[in-house]
Each structure stands twice: as structure tokens, then as C-alpha cells.
Design a protein around this motif. Structure first.
Motif, PDB file in Angstrom:
ATOM      1  N   ALA A  39     -31.747   2.451   4.455  1.00 30.34           N
ATOM      2  CA  ALA A  39     -32.722   3.744   4.214  1.00 30.34           C
ATOM      3  C   ALA A  39     -32.674   4.403   6.002  1.00 30.34           C
ATOM      4  N   ALA A  40     -32.723   5.300   6.188  1.00 31.75           N
ATOM      5  CA  ALA A  40     -33.529   5.687   7.369  1.00 31.75           C
ATOM      6  C   ALA A  40     -34.322   6.802   7.322  1.00 31.75           C
ATOM      7  N   SER A  41     -35.503   6.993   7.754  1.00 28.31           N
ATOM      8  CA  SER A  41     -36.568   8.127   8.027  1.00 28.31           C
ATOM      9  C   SER A  41     -35.465   9.099   9.013  1.00 28.31           C
ATOM     10  N   VAL A  42     -36.763  10.094   8.004  1.00 23.53           N
ATOM     11  CA  VAL A  42     -36.331  11.756   9.022  1.00 23.53           C
ATOM     12  C   VAL A  42     -37.660  12.277   9.720  1.00 23.53           C
ATOM     13  N   ASN A  43     -37.262  12.504  11.072  1.00 26.08           N
ATOM     14  CA  ASN A  43     -38.207  12.129  12.248  1.00 26.08           C
ATOM     15  C   ASN A  43     -37.959  14.138  13.120  1.00 26.08           C
ATOM     16  N   GLY A 292     -43.331  10.639   0.813  1.00 24.44           N
ATOM     17  CA  GLY A 292     -43.617  11.860   0.372  1.00 24.44           C
ATOM     18  C   GLY A 292     -41.732  12.298   0.474  1.00 24.44           C
ATOM     19  N   GLY A 293     -40.265  11.114   0.016  1.00 18.81           N
ATOM     20  CA  GLY A 293     -39.670  12.057  -0.962  1.00 18.81           C
ATOM     21  C   GLY A 293     -38.118  10.859  -0.122  1.00 18.81           C
ATOM     22  N   VAL A 294     -37.064  10.499  -1.327  1.00 12.23           N
ATOM     23  CA  VAL A 294     -35.990  10.204  -0.845  1.00 12.23           C
ATOM     24  C   VAL A 294     -35.018  10.356  -1.004  1.00 12.23           C
ATOM     25  N   ILE A 316     -40.164  11.010   4.718  1.00 12.63           N
ATOM     26  CA  ILE A 316     -38.997  11.512   4.140  1.00 12.63           C
ATOM     27  C   ILE A 316     -38.058  10.753   4.280  1.00 12.63           C
ATOM     28  N   VAL A 317     -37.241  10.230   3.612  1.00 14.78           N
ATOM     29  CA  VAL A 317     -36.621   8.932   3.830  1.00 14.78           C
ATOM     30  C   VAL A 317     -34.955   8.688   3.087  1.00 14.78           C
TER      31      VAL A 317
END
Length: 321
Positions: A39-43, A292-294, A316-317
Motif C-alpha cells: 500500500a501507499a498513502s496519498v499526500n 481515514g480510508g482505504v 488516505i491509503v
């Protein structure tokens, strides 16, 4: 050549320009580690880059389209290149890509100094919420502000990615923590350890009193925030108003040089030592991820849309594997 799935976009624009495409699968070259991304996060920087608001900087890094997205990740070592020691196939790791994008993909090839062992026993999808924001919060509070026990800390944007970690770290460092966040996330900020929580929409900044350290994750009203600092206080700004770029940078520069209430700004580029420090905080129970959400990789546009809408508690992931 083998192909892998990756988040991409062919033009600047709204979240809808994003799609799941196919690109060549990287290999672990000499001095590199190949990581299978879970997984990666959103920045926030990715949102601005995708929208074209940072096209000068992103153009210098990566010319032309298609462009990739994703900055940090959690996953498992899939292969180790020649000359690499300390990592083995199957090791759970997390880290970042330095100053390039592309972690929202099935595989990334990285230098070993950009990764570290992931926290023991933590789900890697949840873990992906922490590398970028966690290391930013450590750098801001520990290294730049040098926050000490007993000091008063204000975290603006306390329910967001960096803010949610900063609240936890502030508590771990023994500070008195005040968190500014949206009304629907005040309970979350309190649960993370804030001593006081305030709704940013109904709170006048001038009413908050004095602080030894202010961490601003929003980037606006910097002069007003600086006036909240006690003598000798320190403010760390990790964002700035893109629409007023030159005035913001000018103010940050002047404030960092003159006066007793210093403002510090930095652009995070963490390496393995800082990722390892974050792992230690998590393993020690001081920090936990706030997701906060996947979203699946196929709906990377939805992930960007959710963060852009605002009000997200934590990160967010994007789940890849």
C-alpha cells in the motif's frame, strides 16, 4: 518485458485524470532493493502536482507524460541487488522514494538508505499511512523545534496526516498539546492525546494564548500564528500557500533570520535512520497509524478525490497488493 500495475495520469487536471495503467516492472539493480508494495498513502503534494500547480518543480523532476503518483509505501522485499546487505527477500519494510513519485504501484526499486524495517506485527496497509507523515512530524518537533517536556505545543491541522502523528509525539515528549481541527474530528484528536481541542472554524487564533512551539500544517495566516509564540518560541511550517508562493517564502525566510520568535520551514526527504526512528516510536506504543480510508489501486482517483474534499481524519491509503 514484465509489466506491473501503477497509478498514472496523462495530463494535469482533477482526480479523474488518474487511472490504473501498465508500466515495465523494475528490477533490483546494483545497490538497490526491489519492494513488492502492499500500500501507499496519498499526500497533499501529489494533489498539487497532479493538478499542475507544481508543474515547474515536477517538470524538472519528470518531464512529459504519463506521470506517476505516490511517495511513500509499505511492503515486502522481493529481490536484492548486488552489493546490498542488511535486507533479505521477505523482509517487511517501509520507506519512501526520495524526491520522485511512483510508489502507487506493484513494485518499486529503491536504494536501501530509503527504507527501514516496518513495525513488528502491524498490518502493512495500515502501516502505509505513516512513513511520510510520521518522519515529517519527528523532524518538525524533535529536530527543528526541539520540543521539550512541559512546553506548550499548538498543532494546526491536528486531525490530518502529519497533525495526527504530531499530537501523539507531543504527548510522548511530555508537552501540553492543543489541537486545532474540524468539528467532526475533535474526538479523534482528543483520543490521540491532545490536552485541549478546538474547532478551527469557530476559534479566533488570537484567543488561543501563547505557545512555545507551533506546528502549522496548513500554510496560511503565518504572521498571525507567529504572534502566538512566547518569547523564544519556535514555529515550524510544513506547508505554504501555493497561491501566494513568493510572499509566503519571503515571510518564512525573514522570520527564520530575524527576531526571537523563529519560523522554520523544511522539505522532508527522510532516509533509513529516520524511518527506523519512526518504527521505534510505533513499536514502543507512542505512535499509531490513523487511516481515514482505504481505496484499491483501480480507484486511485477516488483516493485523491477523498483527500481533496477535506475533513479526512488521518491518511488516505491506496491498497496495491
Amino acid at each position: 518485458m514484465d509489466q506491473m500495475r501503477a497509478a498514472m495520469y496523462d495530463s494535469y487536471g482533477p482526480p479523474e485524470v488518474l487511472y490504473e495503467g501498465r508500466v515495465p516492472t523494475p528490477v533490483a539493480g546494483p545497490g538497490e532493493v526491489l519492494v513488492r508494495v502492499h500500500a501507499a498513502s496519498v499526500n497533499g503534494g501529489e494533489l498539487a502536482g497532479r493538478a499542475g500547480r507544481l508543474r515547474l518543480a515536477t517538470g524538472l523532476i519528470s518531464r512529459g507524460f504519463p506521470k506517476r503518483t505516490g511517495m511513500d509505501f509499505a511492503g515486502e522485499v522481493a529481490a536484492v541487488g548486488a552489493g546490498v546487505s542488511g535486507h533479505r527477500v521477505g523482509d517487511r519494510v517501509w520507506g519512501g522514494l526520495g524526491r520522485r513519485f511512483g510508489s502507487a504501484a506493484e513494485f518499486v526499486a529503491v536504494r536501501p538508505e530509503l527504507i527501514a524495517p516496518a513495525p513488528a506485527g502491524m498490518d502493512l496497509v495500515a502501516a502505509a499511512a505513516l512513513p511520510g507523515v510520521g518522519t515529517t512530524a519527528i523532524t518538525a518537533l524533535r529536530d527543528k523545534a526541539r520540543l521539550r517536556a512541559g512546553e506548550r505545543l499548538l498543532v494546526r491541522g491536528a486531525s490530518g496526516g502529519v497533525g495526527s502523528v504530531a499530537v501523539q509525539l507531543g504527548r510522548a515528549y511530555g508537552a501540553h498539546v492543543t489541537g486545532l481541527a474540524g468539528a467532526r474530528n475533535l474526538d479523534l484528536v482528543r483520543e490521540l492525546g491532545a490536552d485541549e481541542v478546538r474547532d478551527y472554524a469557530t476559534t479566533e487564533l488570537s484567543e488561543l494564548g501563547r505557545f512555545d512551539v507551533v506546528l502549522d500544517t496548513v500554510g496560511t495566516a503565518l504572521p498571525t500564528l507567529r504572534r502566538l509564540l512566547a518569547p523564544g518560541g519556535r514555529m515550524v511550517a510544513i506547508s505554504f500557500d501555493i497561491d501566494r508562493l513568493l510572499p509566503s517564502l519571503g515571510y518564512l525566510f525573514a522570520s527564520s533570520v530575524f527576531g526571537s520568535r523563529r519560523v522554520r520551514f523544511f522539505s522532508g526527504n527522510p532516509t533509513s535512520g529516520l524511518f527506523a526512528d519512526l518504527t521505534a516510536y510505533v513499536d514502543g506504543g507512542a505512535v499509531r497509524p490513523v487511516v481515514g480510508g482505504v481505496y484499491p489501486l483501480a480507484d486511485v482517483a477516488g483516493a485523491h478525490r477523498a483527500l481533496e474534499a477535506g475533513g479526512v481524519g488521518g491518511k488516505i491509503v491506496v491498497q496495491v497488493g
